[in-house]
Design an enzyme around this catalytic site. Structure first.
Site, short mmCIF file in Angstrom:
data_model
loop_
_atom_site.label_atom_id
_atom_site.label_comp_id
_atom_site.label_asym_id
_atom_site.label_seq_id
_atom_site.Cartn_x
_atom_site.Cartn_y
_atom_site.Cartn_z
CB VAL A 207 89.71 40.82 -42.63
CG1 VAL A 207 89.08 42.13 -43.63
CG2 VAL A 207 88.73 39.54 -41.97
CE LYS B 225 76.00 41.35 -38.83
NZ LYS B 225 77.40 42.11 -39.69
NE ARG C 234 67.18 34.43 -52.79
CZ ARG C 234 66.48 33.36 -53.55
NH1 ARG C 234 65.28 33.52 -54.39
NH2 ARG C 234 67.98 32.58 -54.06
CG LEU D 71 84.32 42.01 -44.62
CD1 LEU D 71 85.11 41.29 -42.84
CD2 LEU D 71 85.29 42.30 -45.11
CE1 TYR E 245 72.78 37.41 -38.83
CE2 TYR E 245 73.21 38.54 -36.70
CZ TYR E 245 73.48 38.32 -38.24
OH TYR E 245 74.37 38.95 -38.54
CB SER F 7 78.03 41.70 -52.67
OG SER F 7 78.96 40.38 -52.48
CG LEU G 54 78.28 33.53 -51.75
CD1 LEU G 54 77.29 32.54 -52.57
CD2 LEU G 54 79.19 34.20 -52.15
CB ALA G 55 76.32 35.92 -46.29
P1 NAD Z 1 78.05 38.14 -49.15
O1 NAD Z 1 78.37 37.11 -49.43
O2 NAD Z 1 77.55 38.62 -50.15
O3 NAD Z 1 78.88 38.74 -48.57
C1 NAD Z 1 80.13 38.52 -47.61
C2 NAD Z 1 81.87 39.05 -48.01
O4 NAD Z 1 82.48 39.08 -46.97
C3 NAD Z 1 81.97 38.01 -48.89
O5 NAD Z 1 82.41 39.15 -50.25
C4 NAD Z 1 83.00 37.58 -48.72
O6 NAD Z 1 84.01 37.12 -49.33
C5 NAD Z 1 83.88 38.31 -47.54
N1 NAD Z 1 84.61 37.54 -46.59
C6 NAD Z 1 84.33 36.54 -45.76
N2 NAD Z 1 84.77 35.91 -45.34
C7 NAD Z 1 86.38 37.14 -44.73
C8 NAD Z 1 87.00 37.36 -44.89
N3 NAD Z 1 87.91 35.84 -44.06
N4 NAD Z 1 88.10 38.51 -45.48
C9 NAD Z 1 87.77 39.05 -46.20
N5 NAD Z 1 86.07 39.02 -46.68
C10 NAD Z 1 85.43 37.77 -46.60
O7 NAD Z 1 76.64 38.72 -48.63
P2 NAD Z 1 76.35 40.05 -47.87
O8 NAD Z 1 75.22 39.93 -47.48
O9 NAD Z 1 75.91 41.02 -48.86
O10 NAD Z 1 76.72 40.62 -46.57
C11 NAD Z 1 77.80 41.87 -46.33
C12 NAD Z 1 77.10 42.58 -44.73
O11 NAD Z 1 76.10 42.57 -45.14
C13 NAD Z 1 78.04 41.72 -43.40
O12 NAD Z 1 78.47 42.03 -42.88
C14 NAD Z 1 76.74 41.63 -43.29
O13 NAD Z 1 76.14 40.57 -41.81
C15 NAD Z 1 75.84 42.57 -43.51
N6 NAD Z 1 74.28 42.26 -43.49
C16 NAD Z 1 73.78 41.91 -44.58
C17 NAD Z 1 72.48 41.62 -44.44
C18 NAD Z 1 71.13 40.08 -45.87
O14 NAD Z 1 70.26 40.25 -45.41
N7 NAD Z 1 72.52 39.66 -46.94
C19 NAD Z 1 71.77 42.14 -43.54
C20 NAD Z 1 72.20 43.22 -42.66
C21 NAD Z 1 73.26 43.88 -43.15
O1 0WE Z 2 75.18 38.71 -41.79
C1 0WE Z 2 74.24 37.66 -42.47
C2 0WE Z 2 75.01 36.60 -42.84
C3 0WE Z 2 76.13 36.45 -42.11
C4 0WE Z 2 76.65 35.10 -42.30
C5 0WE Z 2 75.26 34.24 -42.93
C6 0WE Z 2 76.51 32.27 -43.60
C7 0WE Z 2 76.20 32.03 -44.00
C8 0WE Z 2 77.24 30.82 -44.46
C9 0WE Z 2 77.38 34.76 -41.36
N1 0WE Z 2 78.11 33.49 -42.43
C10 0WE Z 2 77.75 32.66 -43.31
N2 0WE Z 2 78.64 31.04 -43.50
C11 0WE Z 2 78.51 30.50 -43.67
O2 0WE Z 2 78.64 29.49 -44.02
N3 0WE Z 2 72.69 38.26 -42.40
C12 0WE Z 2 72.77 39.60 -41.49
C13 0WE Z 2 71.90 37.77 -43.25
C14 0WE Z 2 71.60 36.01 -42.40
O3 0WE Z 2 72.31 36.10 -41.92
C15 0WE Z 2 70.84 34.82 -41.06
C16 0WE Z 2 69.92 35.38 -41.11
C17 0WE Z 2 70.21 36.69 -42.11
C18 0WE Z 2 68.96 37.73 -41.82
C19 0WE Z 2 71.35 33.79 -40.10
C20 0WE Z 2 70.33 33.25 -39.80
C21 0WE Z 2 68.73 33.79 -39.25
C22 0WE Z 2 68.69 35.19 -40.11
#
Ligand code: NAD
Ligand code: 0WE
Length: 258
Positions: A68, A165, A195, A95, A158, A19, A197-198
């Site tokens: 939330v 966002k 990379r 999140l 996306y 995360s 979980l999401a």
């Molecule tokens: P992650 O899955 O580790 O984190 C997502 C978190 O959201 C999880 O801890 C999950 O428990 C929490 N969550 C989901 N629904 C919830 C709810 N109802 N109440 C409370 N918590 C809830 O994935 P991540 O990639 O670390 O995502 C964290 C943030 O970073 C997100 O806002 C995501 O959009 C943003 N982000 C991710 C990337 C990426 O490529 N991974 C890039 C840019 C921004």
């Molecule tokens: O914000 C994100 C991830 C957001 C996300 C991801 C999931 C996957 C599993 C929100 N909700 C869910 N719900 C699920 O069930 N990122 C910035 C990572 C991300 O997500 C994409 C990306 C990138 C980069 C989705 C489509 C295209 C690119």
């Protein structure tokens, strides 16, 4: 020097050791902050056990369930912060959630309920948590959220998360305008693809990462710890003049046209 000793920081969004919130929590701890961790509760308590074990080395003084979508859990989270800490200095909002079916295919087919879900969890939650944090940030404060380039450019698949966002980034500006007089700063970090979980649940993420490695000025992606360092900066006095901004931590990808 980056120094967060004496600062109370509430960190949301840790699900596992990939995360982004975990990278942020580690850097805030390294800078001396006192941590409170919230986690997303599930029925079997698996998340609680997993996250508790992960964060133990950071000695969090608070560990609180907070979905939330649940007003009572939000209220009780900030009541606990008030009772145990008295004041809050730092809030990390890290999140997001959209239904999986809304992260591929035609954006025009997004359902009303899918649109609601994405914006409620990913956008409204920042507004609500900030509103609850405001009365506790009696010595000023710093609020940091995570966003993605898909909120300003159309990135394939996306979809509704991009709309969420865009709303999140505009919420940062309205919150910064409101909370500035109380010396509370509000900023977003726009992270490149990482990379987690999401993101791993999304089809084609590895191809996107490969693309960034070819195109970004630094010819690589960024790490959770790099995002964590920027978050620590935004939470520290080193950034005392910055509010309402979106900072790109993306190896420079955003500036490129081709
Ligand atoms: P992650 O899955 O580790 O984190 C997502 C978190 O959201 C999880 O801890 C999950 O428990 C929490 N969550 C989901 N629904 C919830 C709810 N109802 N109440 C409370 N918590 C809830 O994935 P991540 O990639 O670390 O995502 C964290 C943030 O970073 C997100 O806002 C995501 O959009 C943003 N982000 C991710 C990337 C990426 O490529 N991974 C890039 C840019 C921004
Ligand atoms: O914000 C994100 C991830 C957001 C996300 C991801 C999931 C996957 C599993 C929100 N909700 C869910 N719900 C699920 O069930 N990122 C910035 C990572 C991300 O997500 C994409 C990306 C990138 C980069 C989705 C489509 C295209 C690119």
């Amino acid at each position: 020097m980056l120094n967060l000793t004496g600062k109370n920081a509430l960190v949301t969004g840790i699900a596992n050791n990939r995360s982004i919130a975990w990278g942020i929590a580690q850097q805030l701890h390294k800078a001396g902050a006192n941590l409170g961790i919230t986690y997303m509760p599930d029925e079997r308590g698996k998340m609680e056990t997993k996250v508790a074990e992960l964060v133990q080395p950071l000695n969090p003084s608070l560990f609180i369930p907070c979905n939330v979508q649940n007003d009572e859990q939000i209220q009780s989270t900030f009541k606990t912060v008030h009772d145990k800490w008295g004041k809050l200095d730092i809030l990390i909002h890290c999140l997001a959630f959209a239904n999986k079916e809304d992260l591929s295919g035609d954006f025009s087919q997004t359902s009303r309920s899918g649109f609601k879900t994405a914006l409620e969890i990913s956008t409204y939650s920042l507004v609500q948590l900030s509103g609850a944090a405001k009365p506790l940030m009696t010595q000023g404060g710093s609020i940091v959220t995570l966003t993605y380039l898909g909120g300003v450019r159309a990135i394939p698949n996306y979809n509704v998360m991009g709309v969420a966002k865009a709303g999140l980034e505009m919420s940062v500006r309205y919150l910064a305008a409101e909370l500035g007089p109380q010396n509370i700063r509000v900023n977003a970090i726009s992270a490149g693809p990482i990379r987690t979980l999401a993101s791993s649940a999304v089809g084609g993420i590895l191809d996107m990462i490969h693309h960034v490695e070819q195109v970004a000025p630094l010819r690589r992606t960024v790490t959770q710890l790099e995002v964590g360092n920027t978050a620590a900066f935004l939470c520290s006095d080193l950034s005392s003049g910055i509010t309402g901004q979106v900072l790109y931590v993306d190896a420079g990808y955003e500036i490129m046209g081709m």
